[in-house]
Design a protein around this motif. Structure first.
Motif, PDB file in Angstrom:
ATOM      1  N   THR A   1      13.232   3.880  41.760  1.00 49.29           N
ATOM      2  CA  THR A   1      12.676   2.950  42.783  1.00 49.29           C
ATOM      3  C   THR A   1      11.963   3.507  44.018  1.00 49.29           C
TER       4      THR A   1
ATOM      5  N   THR B   1       8.255   4.327  42.848  1.00 49.47           N
ATOM      6  CA  THR B   1       7.544   3.153  42.442  1.00 49.47           C
ATOM      7  C   THR B   1       7.150   2.468  44.140  1.00 49.47           C
TER       8      THR B   1
ATOM      9  N   TYR C   1       9.169  -3.939  45.718  1.00 51.71           N
ATOM     10  CA  TYR C   1       8.392  -3.798  44.497  1.00 51.71           C
ATOM     11  C   TYR C   1       9.108  -3.539  43.416  1.00 51.71           C
TER      12      TYR C   1
ATOM     13  N   LEU D   1       8.191  -4.639  39.372  1.00 49.63           N
ATOM     14  CA  LEU D   1       8.374  -3.376  38.098  1.00 49.63           C
ATOM     15  C   LEU D   1       9.360  -4.102  37.361  1.00 49.63           C
TER      16      LEU D   1
ATOM     17  N   GLN E   1       4.702   0.890  35.571  1.00 52.72           N
ATOM     18  CA  GLN E   1       4.243   1.820  36.921  1.00 52.72           C
ATOM     19  C   GLN E   1       2.703   1.652  36.811  1.00 52.72           C
TER      20      GLN E   1
END
Ligand SMILES: Nc1ncnc2c1ncn2[C@@H]1O[C@H](COP(=O)(O)OP(=O)(O)O)[C@@H](O)[C@H]1O
Ligand SMILES: [Mg+2]
Length: 381
Positions: A141, A144, A207, A211, A310
């Motif tokens: 996380t 990303t 984000y 994802l 990603q």
């Protein structure tokens, strides 16, 4: 971005190497322990960071006297947006430190001009993102969030510093008799930690949805309509992460209250029990936890889908495809998954490593090198 050339001096088992790469596919083949992963790592170190170690000193060649061996990497790249301008990264490992410059400007400054610098790396260890410890999933996380917003990395560092200081303080209260002064001090640490924690949590969550969306989409395509993947961010602060991220004050208050609620237990155990350093991500296939019930194949599919997601997020954000590295993973995947990955990264520059020629079946028009004892011989392209 596309990497054009690479020069390496004294990186792990590679004494010296010089490459001119293809914009499309580059294959590095060779037996085990010849230096293929080291080469891919050198590319990542020049661009961003190692995928194997946080210790710069490990990158220096073991057998040479460490203080004499200077590791230097020079990498030239072109941005897709300005294909006529060649950019040079100079990277050196000096003792325990990595120093980089882009076009002679310090890396930190230059990065603002070149946010498209990115490698997406597929490695066999990606499986552990799904089935390993939670720290790997927190890293996912953070990584990303970091590629979408460069500030995230600094926010993480601020949080970890505050956490370390608070934990040192907590573990220092050894006789368990807490004075009023100490309690005041702890509440100051909690405020610091809540402030920094909210930034990290909101950065990750911002984000995470995207994802999830892309990963679940890819997973569905890979494993067929009968299987539904879900991903959930498990927060140690809030039950439902579907919160209004713009209300930072509201989130801060919840965070602080949660910390306060754990004060007694934290004093008893000597470390911080709740916060973003305790969060996790859960993967579920048709409602069942993949970590516990997923087959090897299902776990591989999640790992592949995560990396592809990603790469897609990055491409959409910066308008350029990241460089994709497939290090020793193709041989582990079945025909369907291999074909799926290769089909989804056609616009990226790709580096593929493997031991056997059949690892590269179906890949045409590629430059090829053979790796042997830290040396690389071009054999095609
Ligand atoms: N710092 C180092 N100095 C010298 N050799 C190293 C260093 N780190 C790793 N090696 C060696 O590099 C060799 C190649 O590693 P690697 O690139 O992982 O191989 P592969 O070709 O299987 O991907 C291994 O034999 C390993 O012992
Ligand atoms: Mg390897």
């Amino acid at each position: 971005m596309k990497i054009k050339a690479l020069k390496i001096k004294n990186f792990r088992n590679i004494p010296e190497a010089d490459f001119l790469f293809s914009d499309k596919t580059n294959i590095i083949c060779g037996r085990n322990a010849q230096g293929k992963t080291n080469l891919m790592e050198a590319v990542c170190v020049a661009i961003e960071k190692s995928f194997r170690t946080a210790k710069a000193s490990e990158l220096l060649p073991e057998e040479k006297e460490k203080d004499k061996a200077k590791c230097e990497i020079e990498l030239s790249f072109f941005s897709d947006k300005y294909p006529e301008k060649e950019n040079i990264i100079e990277c050196g490992v000096y003792g325990g430190k990595i120093v980089r410059k882009i076009n002679s400007v310090s890396y930190k400054e230059a990065l603002k001009l070149y946010p498209q610098l990115k490698t997406i790396v597929f490695i066999p260890e990606d499986l552990y993102t799904v089935k390993g410890n939670p720290d790997r999933r927190r890293e996912l996380t953070d990584e990303t969030a970091d590629m979408m917003n460069k500030i995230h990395h600094e926010r993480e560092a601020v949080y970890l510093r505050a956490l370390k200081q608070k934990n040192t303080f907590l573990s220092g209260i050894i006789d368990r008799r807490v004075s009023g002064d100490q309690l005041i001090q702890l509440s100051v640490w909690n405020e610091e930690l809540a402030k920094a924690g909210v930034n990290v949590m909101c950065g990750r969550l911002k984000y995470f949805k995207m994802l999830c969306k892309y990963t679940c989409e890819y997973y569905g395509e890979l494993n067929g309509a009968g299987e539904r993947l879900e991903m959930e961010y498990i927060s140690s602060i809030v039950k439902d992460t579907d919160i209004d991220l713009s209300d930072t004050e509201g989130v801060y208050n919840i965070y602080l209250e949660r910390l306060k609620g754990h004060l007694d237990r934290e004093i008893a155990v000597g470390h911080t029990l709740v916060g973003v350093h305790r969060d996790d991500v859960e993967f579920r296939i048709n409602g069942r936890r993949a970590k516990d019930y997923g087959s090897q194949g299902q776990i591989r599919s999640i790992a592949v889908a995560l990396r592809l997601a990603q790469a897609r997020m990055f491409g959409e954000k910066w308008g350029e495809e990241p460089v994709v590295i497939l290090d020793d993973v193709l041989s582990e995947l079945d025909e369907k998954r291999r074909e799926f990955i290769l089909r989804h990264i056609v616009n990226s520059q790709v580096f593929i490593t493997g031991c056997n020629d059949n690892d590269f079946g179906g890949i045409e028009e590629a430059c090829r090198w053979k790796a042997e004892k830290g040396e690389f011989e071009k054999i095609m392209g």
